[in-house]
Design a protein around this motif. Structure first.
Motif, short mmCIF file in Angstrom:
data_model
loop_
_atom_site.label_atom_id
_atom_site.label_comp_id
_atom_site.label_asym_id
_atom_site.label_seq_id
_atom_site.Cartn_x
_atom_site.Cartn_y
_atom_site.Cartn_z
N GLU A 4 0.80 -1.22 0.00
CA GLU A 4 0.00 0.00 0.00
C GLU A 4 0.84 1.27 0.00
O GLU A 4 0.33 2.36 -0.27
N ASP A 5 2.14 1.14 0.32
CA ASP A 5 3.03 2.30 0.36
C ASP A 5 4.38 1.89 -0.20
O ASP A 5 5.41 1.97 0.48
N PRO A 6 4.44 1.47 -1.47
CA PRO A 6 5.65 0.86 -2.02
C PRO A 6 6.84 1.80 -2.14
O PRO A 6 7.98 1.34 -2.24
N HIS B 273 7.80 3.94 0.15
CA HIS B 273 8.37 4.23 1.48
C HIS B 273 9.53 3.28 1.71
O HIS B 273 9.35 2.08 1.96
N PHE B 274 10.75 3.81 1.63
CA PHE B 274 11.95 2.97 1.73
C PHE B 274 12.00 2.22 3.06
O PHE B 274 12.41 1.05 3.11
N GLY B 275 11.58 2.86 4.14
CA GLY B 275 11.64 2.22 5.44
C GLY B 275 10.67 1.06 5.60
O GLY B 275 10.88 0.19 6.45
N LYS B 276 9.61 1.02 4.80
CA LYS B 276 8.63 -0.06 4.89
C LYS B 276 8.99 -1.25 4.01
O LYS B 276 8.23 -2.20 3.92
N ALA C 251 4.56 -10.74 6.96
CA ALA C 251 3.18 -11.19 7.08
C ALA C 251 2.21 -10.06 6.78
O ALA C 251 1.14 -10.27 6.20
N ILE C 252 2.58 -8.82 7.16
CA ILE C 252 1.75 -7.65 6.85
C ILE C 252 1.73 -7.44 5.34
O ILE C 252 0.66 -7.22 4.74
N GLU D 169 -2.60 -10.23 -0.63
CA GLU D 169 -3.67 -11.21 -0.82
C GLU D 169 -5.05 -10.56 -0.73
O GLU D 169 -6.00 -11.02 -1.40
N GLU D 170 -5.17 -9.50 0.06
CA GLU D 170 -6.45 -8.79 0.10
C GLU D 170 -6.76 -8.15 -1.25
O GLU D 170 -7.93 -7.93 -1.59
N ARG D 171 -5.73 -7.87 -2.03
CA ARG D 171 -5.92 -7.32 -3.37
C ARG D 171 -5.98 -8.42 -4.44
O ARG D 171 -6.14 -8.12 -5.62
N GLY D 172 -5.76 -9.66 -4.02
CA GLY D 172 -5.72 -10.75 -4.98
C GLY D 172 -4.45 -10.76 -5.81
O GLY D 172 -4.41 -11.28 -6.92
N GLU D 173 -3.35 -10.20 -5.24
CA GLU D 173 -2.10 -10.09 -5.98
C GLU D 173 -1.03 -10.99 -5.34
O GLU D 173 -1.06 -11.26 -4.13
#
Length: 473
Positions: free
Chosen positions: A151-153, A155-158, A185-186, A192-196
């Motif tokens: 959801e925040d691709p 963001h380097f820290g994520k 896991a997050i 998976e919630e996006r079906g991706e």
């Protein structure tokens, strides 16, 4: 001092007398697992092992026990190999506080020498063997796995760099165990919630700083690469993956790129774990490998796990202690002295603190349980006074045996979260947790007879220095 790559660190170990070359031919099973178990049994100053001739694997070399002792851990940090454990802790904490150190991006990397995209066969590319005799298959257990927040691709820290066990399921398929408390896991849930499918990259044979940081319980938005730079004292080198746009350790020996298949699960396990027990079998996600890159004649690395202590306990010891220490210092900056969470990856933690008032130590224990690591691990927290060294177990046992009152100082909190690998959890992932307050009672608590503590003789500290010099001659 930063190491250029995995080979550079192995060379340093050899120069320091902390690498044992084994040139006789060995069998993958049981010799590799047996030798790694045996070296762990011989004390806390043992060398790494480099197997140069493995039956059935021409030209393959395998390193084990690479950070499997306190001298090797000190060398990982660029310190003298005889640096005492407590000094390593405070030096690690000091460097941890320098986060973030910006990364150094490179265009190419040594692991791009050989590239495979067609007819990938991991059984041909990797030397595979069981570490413990009842493992359910072949495992890659010391690779770093890179994934990013869907959801925040940007963001380097994520972007997460973590170590997760990987079971070889087929020629281009791996099983992975994304423990719910870990960042991947997050990322998988988001995908998976996006079906991706979730893009991942896996790096094997890395210089030890990124392996150490990948095993460190950082906050969700803290970059492992920027922390690696802080620990090594200069920017960490990364390079872009070709298929996934993820960032990879520049010094890796082998890189696998692929994706976790959305919604697909397959039986995985059992596996001999760091808890000293087999973890059993569970339904786990599957990774499809689409690209393999590696250096010519790569050096492979594996991690033996089993009854503590083994390499994982050295590798994940201080880097578990320091995040807990820093997070507790944020809550109690003037009280927290040191944290020892080296036992079974922090399922037990010992905290040294000043007490401001009665009941304070119990509050410190409660805060430890709500840190990112505490939520998934700490199930027993022992709190001791500021003058008790949490790394000195005889002192800790003295505090428990003289300061703790079972009626007043044992706090049990039912049904909290723990990682499912904890063999004592019931059901898996749920356990009671306990705080043991082994501090001196502080007003308004008035129980006990602690008004006449015994001090060390005068000039004890002076004689410690004199004798230390004499012993080192």
């Amino acid at each position: 001092m930063a190491y250029r790559d995995f080979r550079d660190f192995l060379k340093t170990l050899e120069n320091e007398g902390q690498l044992l070359n084994i040139n006789e031919e060995v069998m993958p099973e049981p010799d590799l697992g047996s030798a790694a178990r045996a070296i762990s049994n011989l004390g806390d100053k043992t060398p790494a092992l480099l197997f140069n001739r493995i039956n059935g694997y021409h030209n393959a070399r395998i390193a084990m026990n690479v950070i499997g002792s306190w001298p090797n851990h000190a060398l990982m940090m660029g310190l003298p190999k005889n640096t005492p454990l407590k000094e390593q802790f405070f030096e690690f904490a000091k460097r941890y506080g320098q986060f973030p150190v910006p990364v150094q991006r490179e265009e190419t990397a040594p692991f791009q020498e050989v590239e495979i995209t067609d007819d990938i066969n991991l059984f041909d590319i990797l030397p595979l063997f069981r570490l413990n005799q009842s493992d359910g298959g072949f495992y890659i257990d010391k690779a770093v796995v890179v994934s990013c927040d869907v959801e925040d691709p940007d963001h380097f820290g994520k972007q997460n760099v973590g170590i997760y066990r990987l079971q070889v399921k087929g020629k281009d398929r791996l099983g992975i165990q994304p423990v719910p408390q870990h960042d991947i896991a997050i990322h998988l849930r988001q995908a998976e919630e996006r079906g991706e499918n979730l893009k991942v990259a896996i790096a094997l044979g890395n210089e030890p700083v990124i392996t150490t940081v990948a095993a460190t319980p950082l906050l969700y938005d803290q970059s492992e690469y920027e922390m690696a730079g802080a620990i090594q004292g200069e920017p960490y080198k990364i390079v872009k993956a070709k298929d996934t746009d993820l960032d990879l350790p520049w010094g890796a020996e082998v890189v696998l790129e692929g994706e976790i298949i959305a919604g697909e699960r397959e039986f995985e396990g059992p596996f001999g774990e760091f808890t000293g027990h087999y973890s059993g079998g569970r339904s786990m996600p599957i990774i499809k490998i689409n690209r393999v890159c590696h250096r010519k004649n790569p050096i492979f690395e594996y991690l033996y796990l089993g009854m503590p202590w083994t390499e994982i306990d050295y590798m994940m010891g201080l880097n578990t202690c320091v995040p807990l220490y820093q997070q507790l210092k944020e809550a109690f900056p003037n009280e927290i002295v040191a944290v020892n969470a080296m036992y079974t990856h922090g399922l037990l933690a010992i905290i040294s603190t000043k007490s401001r008032y009665g009941g304070f130590a119990k509050a410190v224990g409660m805060r430890a349980l709500t840190t990112p690591h505490g939520l998934g691990y700490c199930k027993m927290v022992i709190v001791v006074d500021e003058d008790v060294d949490p790394f000195n177990l005889p002192q800790v046992m003295w505090a428990l045996s003289t300061k703790m009152h079972a009626k007043h100082d044992a706090v049990i909190i039912p049904d909290l979260s723990v990682l499912p690998l904890d063999p004592g959890s019931e059901p898996a992932g749920i356990t009671h947790k306990m705080i043991l307050d082994a501090t001196t009672p502080t007003a308004p608590e008035t129980r006990g007879h602690y008004s006449q503590p015994l001090d060390s003789p005068l000039e004890t500290e002076k004689w410690e220095k004199i004798l230390k010099v004499m012993l080192n001659k």
